[in-house]
Structures are given as structure tokens and as C-alpha cells.
Design an enzyme around this catalytic site. Structure first.
Site, PDB file in Angstrom:
ATOM      1  N   ARG A  48       0.566  -0.923   0.041  1.00  0.00           N
ATOM      2  CA  ARG A  48      -0.020   0.132  -0.485  1.00  0.00           C
ATOM      3  C   ARG A  48       0.887   1.151   0.305  1.00  0.00           C
ATOM      4  NH1 ARG A  48      -0.460  -4.739   1.393  1.00  0.00           N
ATOM      5  NH2 ARG A  48       0.547  -4.303   3.308  1.00  0.00           N
ATOM      6  N   CYS A  82      -4.687  -3.211   8.963  1.00  0.00           N
ATOM      7  CA  CYS A  82      -3.612  -2.943   7.817  1.00  0.00           C
ATOM      8  C   CYS A  82      -3.749  -1.604   8.146  1.00  0.00           C
ATOM      9  CB  CYS A  82      -3.210  -3.241   6.757  1.00  0.00           C
ATOM     10  SG  CYS A  82      -2.730  -2.031   5.428  1.00  0.00           S
ATOM     11  N   THR A  84      -2.552   1.652   6.864  1.00  0.00           N
ATOM     12  CA  THR A  84      -2.348   2.056   5.522  1.00  0.00           C
ATOM     13  C   THR A  84      -3.759   1.824   4.487  1.00  0.00           C
ATOM     14  OG1 THR A  84      -0.275   1.829   6.328  1.00  0.00           O
ATOM     15  CG2 THR A  84      -0.334   2.651   3.478  1.00  0.00           C
ATOM     16  N   THR A 126       3.359   4.002   9.294  1.00  0.00           N
ATOM     17  CA  THR A 126       4.084   3.863   7.595  1.00  0.00           C
ATOM     18  C   THR A 126       4.388   4.811   6.682  1.00  0.00           C
ATOM     19  OG1 THR A 126       2.506   3.426   6.083  1.00  0.00           O
ATOM     20  CG2 THR A 126       3.129   1.451   7.145  1.00  0.00           C
ATOM     21  N   LYS A 165       7.540  -7.347   9.265  1.00  0.00           N
ATOM     22  CA  LYS A 165       7.344  -8.057   7.861  1.00  0.00           C
ATOM     23  C   LYS A 165       8.078  -8.849   7.742  1.00  0.00           C
ATOM     24  CE  LYS A 165       4.390  -4.578   6.254  1.00  0.00           C
ATOM     25  NZ  LYS A 165       3.345  -4.670   6.056  1.00  0.00           N
ATOM     26  N   CYS A 195       1.035   1.514  12.188  1.00  0.00           N
ATOM     27  CA  CYS A 195       0.705   0.028  11.929  1.00  0.00           C
ATOM     28  C   CYS A 195       0.934  -1.335  12.732  1.00  0.00           C
ATOM     29  CB  CYS A 195       2.072   0.493  10.693  1.00  0.00           C
ATOM     30  SG  CYS A 195       2.749  -1.098   9.636  1.00  0.00           S
TER      31      CYS A 195
END
Length: 234
Positions: A48, A82, A84, A126, A165, A195
Site C-alpha cells: 500500500r 492494516c 495504510t 508507514t 514484516k 501500523c
């Protein structure tokens, strides 16, 4: 009992964190009292932030297809771990007929409830979330100002997020913690973990700050939506 659908895969560990929080926060005395949950751990959704920052591959269609899959499989409500990806929220809801709980909105409500006198909160997120201003737009309606790291500081936040991640846990946290200290020195000591990898990181590395965990807030909202009680203490 109503069923929760998790639009996941962004990333997988954050998806598992939300599922775990739904289970551990539900007031249930046995298996049959827990909430049915359908998880679409769609790891093929394009990044994203890469789309928002660098005009990378558009994830919109992937997100819509995941939402439709959850609806067709019997979900009564959708949640998406999520932050974002909430940039695409308004587009996704055009294609589904079931409710979709907005994590950013729920986080703003809970922040205002927990800290009614606070006017400024630090957002750790992010680059895509920061640039999209999805938190700024929602939080401003609750008279809350979002303060973000500068470009130099942001790289340390990004480094931590993408290390989680990638499953890289041998991380030097000195620079990241310096970002937190700078906020605190400027009298901003409430941190939004904006995040879904960050609640995982803060728990993993035992980072002890005043934090708002949107994943936990989303889990509680979903539990209440389907008519179950949230445990008072866990």
C-alpha cells in the site's frame, strides 16, 4: 452468532495478532461461546505504501476481491488489520453490502475517550499512512492533532515496521527509541501505533510507553458489534 471477516495478509503476523486479540478479549467460557471468524490472509495484495508514495501497483482491486470473498463466505462484518489500507476504505465499501468497521475512526473515538484532555498525539506509522493523511482527517474531527516524525526519524520507524514484516527480530532499537524520546521531550507522550506491525514489535521488545493500539481497539469493536462482551481484564 454473527461472524467476523478479517481482510488480512498485510502482513500475516499483524493478521494473526488481530485474530489472537479477538479470541483473548472475548468473554467466553468455552469453544462454543467464541465468535466465528473467517480470515482471508491475502498476502498477494500489493504494498500500500509503495502505491501511495511511488505510484506502485494499485492494491484496490485486490482489497475489493478480498472483501467480496469474505462477504460470500458468510461474514457479517469486515475488519482490516492494516492502517495504510484504510486509504482505500471508501472505495472498498462501494462493492460490499455488509458493514466494514473503520479502524482509524474507532481509534480516534477511543483516544478521545481515554485521554479527553490531550490535544496532540504522536503517530508512528508507514510513510504511506503519513502521506495519505488518513489519521489527520479523522482525528481532526475529534479535536486531536496528529504529530509525525520528520523524514530522518521516519526511516527508523519504517525500518522497524518492515523488519517485523520480514521476520527479522535482531533489531537495533536505539534510533527508534530516540524518536520516542524526542516526542516526549516535546510534551507529546501518547503514541498511536499506527501500523499493525508496531503493537507486535512493542510487545516483542517490551517497549513501555503510553500507547494506543488500534489493533486491540478494532478487536474490541468487532467483538461488541457481533453482540459479545469484551473481557474486563485479561
Amino acid at each position: 452468532m454473527k461472524t467476523i471477516g478479517i481482510l488480512g495478509g498485510m502482513g500475516p503476523l499483524a493478521t494473526a495478532d488481530l485474530l489472537k486479540k479477538i479470541i483473548t478479549l472475548t468473554d467466553a467460557n468455552g469453544d462454543n461461546e467464541h465468535i466465528p471468524v473467517i480470515v482471508d490472509n491475502n498476502t498477494q495484495i500489493p504494498d500500500r505504501t509503495e502505491y501511495i508514495i511511488n505510484s506502485g501497483k494499485d492494491p484496490t482491486d485486490y482489497l475489493i476481491r478480498s472483501a467480496l470473498r469474505l462477504e460470500m463466505m458468510g461474514a457479517d462484518v469486515i475488519v482490516m488489520p492494516c492502517n495504510t489500507a484504510h486509504y482505500f476504505y471508501d472505495e472498498i465499501i462501494k462493492y460490499i453490502k455488509i458493514p466494514f468497521i473503520n479502524m482509524i475512526e474507532e481509534t480516534a473515538k477511543e483516544t478521545k475517550k481515554l485521554y479527553p484532555k490531550v490535544k496532540k498525539v504522536a503517530l508512528l506509522a508507514t510513510e504511506g499512512t503519513n502521506k495519505s493523511k488518513i489519521y489527520d482527517k479523522v482525528f481532526s474531527r475529534y479535536d486531536l492533532e496528529i504529530i509525525k516524525p520528520d523524514d530522518c526519524e521516519q526511516k527508523y520507524v519504517t525500518e522497524l515496521i518492515y523488519s517485523i514484516k520480514a521476520g527479522k527480530y535482531n533489531i537495533e532499537l536505539k534510533n527508534f527509541k530516540n524518536v520516542l524520546y524526542k516526542f516526549k521531550n516535546n510534551n507529546i507522550d501518547v503514541f498511536i501505533l499506527g501500523c499493525t506491525e508496531l503493537p507486535v514489535a512493542f510487545e516483542m521488545f517490551k517497549i513501555d510507553e503510553i500507547c494506543i493500539d488500534p489493533t486491540k481497539i478494532l478487536a474490541c469493536s468487532a467483538i461488541k458489534y457481533v453482540g459479545k462482551k469484551v473481557k474486563e481484564k485479561i
